[in-house]
Design a protein around this motif. Structure first.
Motif, PDB file in Angstrom:
ATOM      1  N   SER A 108       5.563   8.228   1.419  1.00  0.00           N
ATOM      2  CA  SER A 108       5.656   8.186   2.875  1.00  0.00           C
ATOM      3  C   SER A 108       4.837   7.003   3.380  1.00  0.00           C
ATOM      4  O   SER A 108       3.909   7.147   4.172  1.00  0.00           O
ATOM      5  CB  SER A 108       5.137   9.499   3.480  1.00  0.00           C
ATOM      6  N   CYS A 109       5.181   5.831   2.887  1.00  0.00           N
ATOM      7  CA  CYS A 109       4.417   4.624   3.199  1.00  0.00           C
ATOM      8  C   CYS A 109       4.686   4.171   4.632  1.00  0.00           C
ATOM      9  O   CYS A 109       5.799   4.293   5.137  1.00  0.00           O
ATOM     10  CB  CYS A 109       4.763   3.519   2.207  1.00  0.00           C
ATOM     11  N   ALA A 110       3.644   3.638   5.264  1.00  0.00           N
ATOM     12  CA  ALA A 110       3.732   3.304   6.684  1.00  0.00           C
ATOM     13  C   ALA A 110       4.719   2.184   6.970  1.00  0.00           C
ATOM     14  O   ALA A 110       5.430   2.213   7.976  1.00  0.00           O
ATOM     15  CB  ALA A 110       2.353   2.936   7.213  1.00  0.00           C
ATOM     16  N   ALA A 167      13.519  -3.945  -0.953  1.00  0.00           N
ATOM     17  CA  ALA A 167      12.246  -3.291  -0.679  1.00  0.00           C
ATOM     18  C   ALA A 167      11.880  -3.542   0.786  1.00  0.00           C
ATOM     19  O   ALA A 167      11.244  -4.532   1.125  1.00  0.00           O
ATOM     20  CB  ALA A 167      11.167  -3.828  -1.605  1.00  0.00           C
ATOM     21  N   GLU A 168      12.288  -2.644   1.669  1.00  0.00           N
ATOM     22  CA  GLU A 168      12.067  -2.831   3.096  1.00  0.00           C
ATOM     23  C   GLU A 168      10.572  -2.769   3.429  1.00  0.00           C
ATOM     24  O   GLU A 168       9.833  -1.979   2.870  1.00  0.00           O
ATOM     25  CB  GLU A 168      12.807  -1.749   3.883  1.00  0.00           C
ATOM     26  N   THR A 169      10.156  -3.608   4.374  1.00  0.00           N
ATOM     27  CA  THR A 169       8.753  -3.634   4.768  1.00  0.00           C
ATOM     28  C   THR A 169       8.564  -3.474   6.269  1.00  0.00           C
ATOM     29  O   THR A 169       7.454  -3.467   6.754  1.00  0.00           O
ATOM     30  CB  THR A 169       8.100  -4.960   4.341  1.00  0.00           C
ATOM     31  N   MET A 173       0.854  -1.178   0.000  1.00  0.00           N
ATOM     32  CA  MET A 173       0.000   0.000   0.000  1.00  0.00           C
ATOM     33  C   MET A 173       0.898   1.240   0.000  1.00  0.00           C
ATOM     34  O   MET A 173       1.902   1.288   0.710  1.00  0.00           O
ATOM     35  CB  MET A 173      -0.918   0.015   1.221  1.00  0.00           C
ATOM     36  N   GLU A 174       0.529   2.218  -0.822  1.00  0.00           N
ATOM     37  CA  GLU A 174       1.323   3.440  -0.887  1.00  0.00           C
ATOM     38  C   GLU A 174       0.599   4.603  -0.204  1.00  0.00           C
ATOM     39  O   GLU A 174      -0.623   4.629  -0.100  1.00  0.00           O
ATOM     40  CB  GLU A 174       1.642   3.817  -2.333  1.00  0.00           C
ATOM     41  N   ARG A 175       1.408   5.538   0.259  1.00  0.00           N
ATOM     42  CA  ARG A 175       0.897   6.748   0.885  1.00  0.00           C
ATOM     43  C   ARG A 175       1.879   7.861   0.551  1.00  0.00           C
ATOM     44  O   ARG A 175       3.090   7.632   0.487  1.00  0.00           O
ATOM     45  CB  ARG A 175       0.803   6.539   2.402  1.00  0.00           C
ATOM     46  N   LYS A 176       1.376   9.071   0.294  1.00  0.00           N
ATOM     47  CA  LYS A 176       2.248  10.168  -0.121  1.00  0.00           C
ATOM     48  C   LYS A 176       2.135  11.354   0.829  1.00  0.00           C
ATOM     49  O   LYS A 176       1.039  11.680   1.309  1.00  0.00           O
ATOM     50  CB  LYS A 176       1.910  10.633  -1.539  1.00  0.00           C
ATOM     51  N   LEU A 177       3.263  11.987   1.071  1.00  0.00           N
ATOM     52  CA  LEU A 177       3.327  13.264   1.773  1.00  0.00           C
ATOM     53  C   LEU A 177       3.350  14.342   0.705  1.00  0.00           C
ATOM     54  O   LEU A 177       4.140  14.255  -0.242  1.00  0.00           O
ATOM     55  CB  LEU A 177       4.601  13.325   2.629  1.00  0.00           C
ATOM     56  N   PHE A 178       2.486  15.357   0.800  1.00  0.00           N
ATOM     57  CA  PHE A 178       2.435  16.339  -0.279  1.00  0.00           C
ATOM     58  C   PHE A 178       2.128  17.740   0.234  1.00  0.00           C
ATOM     59  O   PHE A 178       1.631  17.930   1.350  1.00  0.00           O
ATOM     60  CB  PHE A 178       1.404  15.925  -1.329  1.00  0.00           C
TER      61      PHE A 178
END
Length: 273
Positions: free
Chosen positions: A62-64, A246-248, A26-31
Protein backbone atom coordinates in the motif's frame (compact mmCIF):
# COMPACT_ATOMS: atom_id res chain seq x y z
CA UNK A 1 -22.67 -19.17 30.46
CA UNK A 2 -20.00 -16.89 29.00
CA UNK A 3 -20.31 -15.89 25.36
CA UNK A 4 -17.26 -14.80 23.38
CA UNK A 5 -17.82 -12.26 20.65
CA UNK A 6 -15.91 -12.75 17.38
CA UNK A 7 -12.81 -10.59 17.02
CA UNK A 8 -13.06 -8.14 14.14
CA UNK A 9 -10.01 -7.90 11.84
CA UNK A 10 -8.18 -4.63 12.43
CA UNK A 11 -6.06 -3.21 9.61
CA UNK A 12 -2.80 -1.32 10.12
CA UNK A 13 -0.12 0.31 7.95
CA UNK A 14 3.63 -0.18 8.34
CA UNK A 15 6.07 2.74 8.41
CA UNK A 16 7.74 3.43 5.03
CA UNK A 17 11.03 1.61 4.39
CA UNK A 18 13.28 1.08 1.34
CA UNK A 19 11.67 -1.05 -1.36
CA UNK A 20 13.46 -4.41 -1.89
CA UNK A 21 12.43 -4.56 -5.57
CA UNK A 22 12.79 -1.09 -7.09
CA UNK A 23 15.75 1.12 -6.25
CA UNK A 24 14.91 4.54 -4.85
CA UNK A 25 11.34 3.62 -3.90
CA UNK A 26 9.79 3.35 -0.45
CA UNK A 27 7.41 0.53 0.45
CA UNK A 28 4.51 0.47 2.86
CA UNK A 29 2.20 -2.44 3.71
CA UNK A 30 -1.42 -2.74 4.79
CA UNK A 31 -1.76 -5.68 7.17
CA UNK A 32 -3.99 -7.52 9.63
CA UNK A 33 -3.54 -10.36 12.11
CA UNK A 34 -4.55 -13.87 11.10
CA UNK A 35 -6.05 -15.47 14.17
CA UNK A 36 -9.15 -17.02 15.71
CA UNK A 37 -11.75 -19.43 14.41
CA UNK A 38 -12.20 -17.51 11.15
CA UNK A 39 -8.48 -17.59 10.22
CA UNK A 40 -8.92 -19.99 7.30
CA UNK A 41 -11.87 -18.10 5.84
CA UNK A 42 -10.10 -14.77 6.27
CA UNK A 43 -6.97 -16.10 4.56
CA UNK A 44 -9.01 -17.49 1.67
CA UNK A 45 -10.93 -14.25 1.22
CA UNK A 46 -8.02 -11.82 1.47
CA UNK A 47 -5.75 -13.99 -0.70
CA UNK A 48 -8.35 -13.56 -3.43
CA UNK A 49 -7.96 -9.78 -2.92
CA UNK A 50 -4.21 -9.63 -3.36
CA UNK A 51 -3.05 -10.26 0.21
CA UNK A 52 -0.18 -12.59 1.18
CA UNK A 53 0.51 -14.51 4.39
CA UNK A 54 3.63 -14.22 6.53
CA UNK A 55 3.27 -16.39 9.66
CA UNK A 56 0.16 -15.04 11.40
CA UNK A 57 -0.09 -11.83 9.38
CA UNK A 58 -1.82 -11.04 6.07
CA UNK A 59 -0.38 -8.09 4.14
CA UNK A 60 -0.71 -6.22 0.86
CA UNK A 61 1.49 -3.42 -0.59
CA UNK A 62 0.00 0.00 0.00
CA UNK A 63 2.73 2.39 -1.07
CA UNK A 64 1.94 6.10 -1.06
CA UNK A 65 3.26 6.92 -4.53
CA UNK A 66 3.72 3.58 -6.28
CA UNK A 67 1.44 0.75 -7.37
CA UNK A 68 4.00 -1.42 -9.15
CA UNK A 69 3.58 -4.55 -7.00
CA UNK A 70 0.81 -6.74 -8.39
CA UNK A 71 -0.39 -9.95 -6.80
CA UNK A 72 0.01 -12.78 -9.30
CA UNK A 73 -1.54 -16.21 -9.73
CA UNK A 74 -1.64 -18.88 -12.43
CA UNK A 75 -4.96 -20.01 -13.84
CA UNK A 76 -4.24 -23.74 -13.93
CA UNK A 77 -6.80 -24.44 -16.67
CA UNK A 78 -5.25 -21.76 -18.91
CA UNK A 79 -1.65 -22.85 -18.33
CA UNK A 80 0.33 -24.57 -21.08
CA UNK A 81 4.00 -25.39 -20.54
CA UNK A 82 6.43 -23.71 -22.94
CA UNK A 83 9.20 -25.66 -24.66
CA UNK A 84 11.67 -24.40 -22.09
CA UNK A 85 9.40 -25.42 -19.22
CA UNK A 86 8.90 -28.89 -20.73
CA UNK A 87 12.68 -29.25 -20.83
CA UNK A 88 12.83 -28.23 -17.18
CA UNK A 89 10.32 -30.95 -16.30
CA UNK A 90 12.33 -33.58 -18.18
CA UNK A 91 15.59 -32.38 -16.65
CA UNK A 92 14.16 -32.87 -13.16
CA UNK A 93 12.45 -36.21 -13.69
CA UNK A 94 14.81 -37.69 -11.07
CA UNK A 95 13.40 -35.56 -8.25
CA UNK A 96 11.19 -36.95 -5.49
CA UNK A 97 8.46 -34.78 -3.96
CA UNK A 98 7.26 -35.16 -0.37
CA UNK A 99 4.57 -33.04 1.29
CA UNK A 100 4.62 -32.92 5.09
CA UNK A 101 3.12 -30.98 7.98
CA UNK A 102 4.76 -27.57 8.56
CA UNK A 103 7.72 -28.62 10.71
CA UNK A 104 11.20 -27.17 10.30
CA UNK A 105 14.30 -29.37 10.07
CA UNK A 106 18.07 -28.87 10.17
CA UNK A 107 18.34 -29.91 6.51
CA UNK A 108 15.77 -27.28 5.53
CA UNK A 109 17.59 -24.56 7.46
CA UNK A 110 20.96 -25.50 5.97
CA UNK A 111 19.50 -25.29 2.45
CA UNK A 112 17.75 -22.03 3.36
CA UNK A 113 21.01 -20.46 4.55
CA UNK A 114 22.87 -21.61 1.42
CA UNK A 115 20.12 -20.14 -0.76
CA UNK A 116 20.07 -16.79 1.08
CA UNK A 117 23.85 -16.43 1.12
CA UNK A 118 23.94 -17.03 -2.63
CA UNK A 119 20.85 -15.15 -3.82
CA UNK A 120 19.72 -12.68 -1.15
CA UNK A 121 22.72 -11.93 1.07
CA UNK A 122 21.58 -8.33 1.54
CA UNK A 123 17.86 -9.09 1.83
CA UNK A 124 15.53 -8.75 4.78
CA UNK A 125 15.95 -12.42 5.75
CA UNK A 126 19.76 -12.45 5.63
CA UNK A 127 20.12 -12.45 9.42
CA UNK A 128 17.38 -15.00 10.13
CA UNK A 129 18.57 -17.58 12.66
CA UNK A 130 17.34 -21.14 13.09
CA UNK A 131 14.64 -20.15 15.60
CA UNK A 132 13.24 -17.44 13.34
CA UNK A 133 13.32 -19.91 10.46
CA UNK A 134 11.37 -22.46 12.53
CA UNK A 135 8.81 -19.77 13.35
CA UNK A 136 8.41 -18.92 9.65
CA UNK A 137 7.69 -22.56 8.85
CA UNK A 138 5.70 -23.62 11.88
CA UNK A 139 3.72 -20.57 13.00
CA UNK A 140 0.68 -20.95 10.80
CA UNK A 141 -2.94 -20.80 11.97
CA UNK A 142 -4.19 -22.30 8.71
CA UNK A 143 -3.76 -25.41 6.58
CA UNK A 144 -0.16 -25.40 5.35
CA UNK A 145 2.29 -27.92 3.96
CA UNK A 146 6.06 -28.11 3.53
CA UNK A 147 6.79 -29.55 0.09
CA UNK A 148 10.31 -31.03 -0.06
CA UNK A 149 12.18 -31.95 -3.24
CA UNK A 150 14.96 -34.55 -3.06
CA UNK A 151 17.55 -35.73 -5.58
CA UNK A 152 16.86 -39.46 -5.90
CA UNK A 153 20.53 -40.20 -6.67
CA UNK A 154 22.21 -38.34 -3.81
CA UNK A 155 19.15 -38.23 -1.48
CA UNK A 156 20.03 -34.58 -0.90
CA UNK A 157 17.33 -32.04 -0.16
CA UNK A 158 17.50 -29.55 -3.05
CA UNK A 159 14.22 -27.61 -2.85
CA UNK A 160 11.56 -26.59 -0.31
CA UNK A 161 8.28 -24.72 -0.60
CA UNK A 162 6.12 -23.55 2.30
CA UNK A 163 2.67 -23.84 0.73
CA UNK A 164 -0.78 -22.84 1.98
CA UNK A 165 -3.83 -24.79 0.86
CA UNK A 166 -6.61 -22.34 0.02
CA UNK A 167 -10.18 -23.10 -0.95
CA UNK A 168 -9.39 -22.10 -4.55
CA UNK A 169 -5.73 -23.01 -4.93
CA UNK A 170 -2.22 -23.34 -3.59
CA UNK A 171 -0.28 -20.35 -2.31
CA UNK A 172 3.51 -20.65 -2.49
CA UNK A 173 4.32 -18.62 0.61
CA UNK A 174 8.10 -19.01 0.40
CA UNK A 175 10.39 -21.23 -1.68
CA UNK A 176 14.13 -21.87 -1.65
CA UNK A 177 16.43 -24.29 -3.41
CA UNK A 178 20.01 -25.36 -4.06
CA UNK A 179 21.62 -22.40 -5.87
CA UNK A 180 24.54 -24.46 -7.13
CA UNK A 181 22.29 -26.28 -9.62
CA UNK A 182 21.34 -23.53 -12.12
CA UNK A 183 20.83 -25.98 -14.99
CA UNK A 184 17.94 -27.59 -13.14
CA UNK A 185 15.98 -24.28 -12.94
CA UNK A 186 14.61 -25.45 -9.60
CA UNK A 187 12.54 -22.31 -8.95
CA UNK A 188 10.67 -22.82 -12.22
CA UNK A 189 10.39 -26.56 -11.61
CA UNK A 190 8.74 -26.11 -8.20
CA UNK A 191 6.12 -23.81 -9.71
CA UNK A 192 5.46 -26.31 -12.49
CA UNK A 193 5.12 -29.07 -9.91
CA UNK A 194 2.66 -26.99 -7.87
CA UNK A 195 0.59 -26.51 -11.00
CA UNK A 196 0.53 -30.31 -11.33
CA UNK A 197 -0.46 -30.70 -7.66
CA UNK A 198 -3.27 -28.16 -8.08
CA UNK A 199 -4.56 -30.00 -11.14
CA UNK A 200 -4.54 -33.31 -9.28
CA UNK A 201 -6.46 -31.73 -6.39
CA UNK A 202 -8.96 -29.93 -8.63
CA UNK A 203 -7.79 -26.48 -7.44
CA UNK A 204 -8.02 -23.70 -10.05
CA UNK A 205 -5.12 -21.42 -9.07
CA UNK A 206 -1.49 -21.33 -7.93
CA UNK A 207 -0.71 -18.07 -6.11
CA UNK A 208 2.86 -16.81 -6.66
CA UNK A 209 3.07 -13.68 -4.52
CA UNK A 210 3.89 -10.39 -6.21
CA UNK A 211 5.03 -9.59 -9.71
CA UNK A 212 6.83 -6.26 -10.09
CA UNK A 213 7.40 -4.76 -13.55
CA UNK A 214 10.91 -3.39 -13.74
CA UNK A 215 12.26 -5.83 -11.14
CA UNK A 216 14.57 -8.56 -12.45
CA UNK A 217 13.94 -10.58 -9.26
CA UNK A 218 10.30 -10.99 -10.22
CA UNK A 219 10.63 -11.27 -14.01
CA UNK A 220 10.40 -15.08 -14.06
CA UNK A 221 6.73 -15.02 -13.06
CA UNK A 222 5.71 -13.38 -16.35
CA UNK A 223 7.05 -16.44 -18.23
CA UNK A 224 4.12 -18.62 -17.13
CA UNK A 225 1.09 -18.74 -19.39
CA UNK A 226 -2.29 -18.32 -17.72
CA UNK A 227 -0.85 -15.66 -15.39
CA UNK A 228 -3.32 -13.24 -13.81
CA UNK A 229 -2.59 -10.07 -11.82
CA UNK A 230 -4.78 -8.28 -9.28
CA UNK A 231 -5.50 -4.72 -10.45
CA UNK A 232 -8.28 -2.28 -9.68
CA UNK A 233 -10.00 -4.71 -7.35
CA UNK A 234 -10.16 -7.60 -9.85
CA UNK A 235 -8.00 -10.35 -11.34
CA UNK A 236 -7.01 -9.69 -14.94
CA UNK A 237 -5.19 -11.94 -17.42
CA UNK A 238 -1.68 -10.76 -18.19
CA UNK A 239 -1.61 -10.62 -21.97
CA UNK A 240 1.53 -8.51 -22.38
CA UNK A 241 4.02 -7.94 -19.53
CA UNK A 242 5.54 -4.99 -21.39
CA UNK A 243 2.23 -3.14 -21.12
CA UNK A 244 2.71 -2.75 -17.37
CA UNK A 245 4.81 -0.04 -15.79
CA UNK A 246 5.98 0.86 -12.30
CA UNK A 247 3.62 3.77 -11.63
CA UNK A 248 4.89 6.50 -9.31
CA UNK A 249 2.13 9.12 -9.43
CA UNK A 250 0.75 9.99 -5.96
CA UNK A 251 -2.80 9.35 -7.21
CA UNK A 252 -1.98 5.82 -8.39
CA UNK A 253 -3.12 4.34 -5.06
CA UNK A 254 -6.32 4.97 -3.11
CA UNK A 255 -6.20 6.45 0.42
CA UNK A 256 -5.79 3.84 3.18
CA UNK A 257 -9.30 4.41 4.56
CA UNK A 258 -10.78 3.80 1.11
CA UNK A 259 -8.68 0.67 0.60
CA UNK A 260 -9.86 -0.80 3.91
CA UNK A 261 -13.49 0.13 3.19
CA UNK A 262 -13.32 -1.81 -0.08
CA UNK A 263 -11.98 -5.03 1.48
CA UNK A 264 -14.56 -7.80 1.33
CA UNK A 265 -14.56 -9.97 4.46
CA UNK A 266 -15.97 -13.53 4.52
CA UNK A 267 -19.52 -14.17 5.71
CA UNK A 268 -19.76 -14.29 9.47
CA UNK A 269 -16.56 -12.29 9.95
CA UNK A 270 -17.18 -8.90 11.61
CA UNK A 271 -15.94 -5.87 9.72
CA UNK A 272 -13.86 -4.11 12.36
CA UNK A 273 -13.83 -0.93 10.25
Amino acid sequence: MRHTLPIAPQFYVTAPQPCPYLEGRMERKLFTALQGESANRLNDSLSQQGFRRSQNVLYRPSCAECSACLSARIDVAAFTASRSQKRTLRRNADIDRRATSPWASEDQYELFRTYLDSRHADGGMADMDVFEFAAMIEETPIRSRVVEYTDTTTRALIGVSLTDVLNDGLSMVYSFYAPEMPKRSLGTYMILDHIAIAREAGLPYVYLGYWVPGSQKMGYKAKFSGLEVYMGGAWQPMTNPDAFSAETHPLSTDPIAEQVANIQLPDGCPTGR
